[in-house]
Design an enzyme around this catalytic site. Structure first.
Site, PDB file in Angstrom:
ATOM      1  N   LYS A   1      36.053  22.785   2.801  1.00  0.00           N
ATOM      2  CA  LYS A   1      35.353  22.578   1.614  1.00  0.00           C
ATOM      3  C   LYS A   1      34.498  21.581   1.630  1.00  0.00           C
ATOM      4  O   LYS A   1      33.558  21.767   0.653  1.00  0.00           O
ATOM      5  CB  LYS A   1      36.498  22.218   0.292  1.00  0.00           C
ATOM      6  CG  LYS A   1      37.766  23.204   0.380  1.00  0.00           C
ATOM      7  CD  LYS A   1      38.760  22.558  -0.434  1.00  0.00           C
ATOM      8  CE  LYS A   1      40.053  23.378  -0.403  1.00  0.00           C
ATOM      9  NZ  LYS A   1      41.246  22.729  -1.153  1.00  0.00           N
TER      10      LYS A   1
ATOM     11  N   ASP B   1      31.734  15.270  13.605  1.00  0.00           N
ATOM     12  CA  ASP B   1      32.468  14.090  14.160  1.00  0.00           C
ATOM     13  C   ASP B   1      32.665  14.460  15.494  1.00  0.00           C
ATOM     14  O   ASP B   1      31.587  14.076  16.387  1.00  0.00           O
ATOM     15  CB  ASP B   1      33.622  13.833  13.306  1.00  0.00           C
ATOM     16  CG  ASP B   1      34.281  12.438  13.883  1.00  0.00           C
ATOM     17  OD1 ASP B   1      33.832  11.805  14.391  1.00  0.00           O
ATOM     18  OD2 ASP B   1      35.703  12.320  13.207  1.00  0.00           O
TER      19      ASP B   1
ATOM     20  N   LYS C   1      28.054  11.945  12.693  1.00  0.00           N
ATOM     21  CA  LYS C   1      28.788  10.830  13.329  1.00  0.00           C
ATOM     22  C   LYS C   1      29.160  11.047  14.967  1.00  0.00           C
ATOM     23  O   LYS C   1      30.054  11.646  15.358  1.00  0.00           O
ATOM     24  CB  LYS C   1      30.236  11.070  12.592  1.00  0.00           C
ATOM     25  CG  LYS C   1      31.013   9.763  12.039  1.00  0.00           C
ATOM     26  CD  LYS C   1      32.217   9.999  11.731  1.00  0.00           C
ATOM     27  CE  LYS C   1      32.929   9.558  10.425  1.00  0.00           C
ATOM     28  NZ  LYS C   1      34.175   9.881  10.509  1.00  0.00           N
TER      29      LYS C   1
HETATM   30  P1  5GP Z   1      35.226  17.196  13.970  1.00  0.00           P
HETATM   31  O1  5GP Z   1      35.526  18.483  14.414  1.00  0.00           O
HETATM   32  O2  5GP Z   1      33.579  17.424  14.226  1.00  0.00           O
HETATM   33  O3  5GP Z   1      35.703  16.102  14.609  1.00  0.00           O
HETATM   34  O4  5GP Z   1      35.454  17.109  12.448  1.00  0.00           O
HETATM   35  C1  5GP Z   1      34.818  17.814  11.538  1.00  0.00           C
HETATM   36  C2  5GP Z   1      35.679  17.850  10.107  1.00  0.00           C
HETATM   37  O5  5GP Z   1      36.360  16.732  10.175  1.00  0.00           O
HETATM   38  C3  5GP Z   1      34.511  17.651   9.141  1.00  0.00           C
HETATM   39  O6  5GP Z   1      33.850  19.018   8.662  1.00  0.00           O
HETATM   40  C4  5GP Z   1      35.059  16.993   8.035  1.00  0.00           C
HETATM   41  O7  5GP Z   1      35.985  17.882   7.348  1.00  0.00           O
HETATM   42  C5  5GP Z   1      36.125  16.181   8.469  1.00  0.00           C
HETATM   43  N1  5GP Z   1      35.555  14.793   8.674  1.00  0.00           N
HETATM   44  C6  5GP Z   1      35.288  14.015   9.890  1.00  0.00           C
HETATM   45  N2  5GP Z   1      35.024  12.908   9.721  1.00  0.00           N
HETATM   46  C7  5GP Z   1      35.245  12.759   8.487  1.00  0.00           C
HETATM   47  C8  5GP Z   1      35.184  11.607   7.557  1.00  0.00           C
HETATM   48  O8  5GP Z   1      34.475  10.440   7.875  1.00  0.00           O
HETATM   49  N3  5GP Z   1      35.690  11.735   5.998  1.00  0.00           N
HETATM   50  C9  5GP Z   1      36.176  12.814   5.799  1.00  0.00           C
HETATM   51  N4  5GP Z   1      36.573  13.047   4.589  1.00  0.00           N
HETATM   52  N5  5GP Z   1      36.297  13.890   6.599  1.00  0.00           N
HETATM   53  C10 5GP Z   1      35.750  13.795   7.769  1.00  0.00           C
END
Ligand code: 5GP
Length: 173
Positions: free
Chosen positions: A40, A101, A129
């Protein structure tokens, strides 16, 4: 009580969206673009970005993978919750994410979308990030980069709260 430290102000978000919208407009001139928002968290970002694209034909769809839930640590077990409806075969696709992330979610989603045979797939993220990146993902268009920290607001949640905040905060529990 959690502490909220402002990280990206409303006017800065708007400024960065205008900047990447201009680049995307140039890059996809004369082509038909499909924006795929990742639910979302990307809903506000996609809405604001889409309005600034000066392209004749833009289709919009959404998909949803498993999210953080009430945790603040990225999940490595990704589950598809909602798939796209638009036919992307032979189309140029731009995946619109809130935060990249570890990149694991995006790597999973890109592999999934590739099976539909799009002409191209690129990635646009509100926040890159990069510190904890695990998957070899290229973010083609990013509004901004942050090193670390858990962010909320402007679509980003903590246990489904704070998505409506107009700017982005670093949340300290
Ligand atoms: P990844 O698979 O790249 O580690 O994570 C991606 C997802 O994790 C993002 O689409 C988001 O929904 C969530 N996410 C990653 N970092 C953050 C953060 O700092 N805050 C929030 N609210 N969600 C995050």
């Amino acid at each position: 009580m959690p502490e909220f430290i402002p990280v990206i102000k409303k006017h800065e978000i708007q400024r960065q969206i205008l900047r990447i919208a201009e680049t995307i407009t140039t890059d996809y001139q004369g082509r038909e673009l499909v924006l795929i928002g990742v639910l979302k968290g990307a809903f506000l970002f996609l809405a604001d970005l889409a309005r600034e694209l000066k392209l004749e034909k833009v289709k919009i769809d959404f998909l949803q993978a498993s999210s953080y839930g009430a945790d603040t640590v990225s999940s490595e077990n990704i589950v598809m919750k909602k798939d796209i409806d638009v036919d992307i075969r032979g189309k140029d696709v731009l995946v619109v994410e809130d935060i990249v992330d570890t990149g694991l979610t995006l790597a999973y989603l890109i592999n999934h979308l590739k099976r539909y045979g799009p002409r191209s797939i690129k990635v646009c993220a509100m926040i890159d990030k990069s510190e904890r990146r695990k998957a070899a993902i290229k973010v083609d268009y990013a509004c901004t980069t942050v090193e670390n920290g858990f962010l909320v607001g402007y679509g980003l949640d903590y246990a489904e709260d704070y998505r409506n905040l107009p700017e982005i905060y670093h949340m300290k529990l």
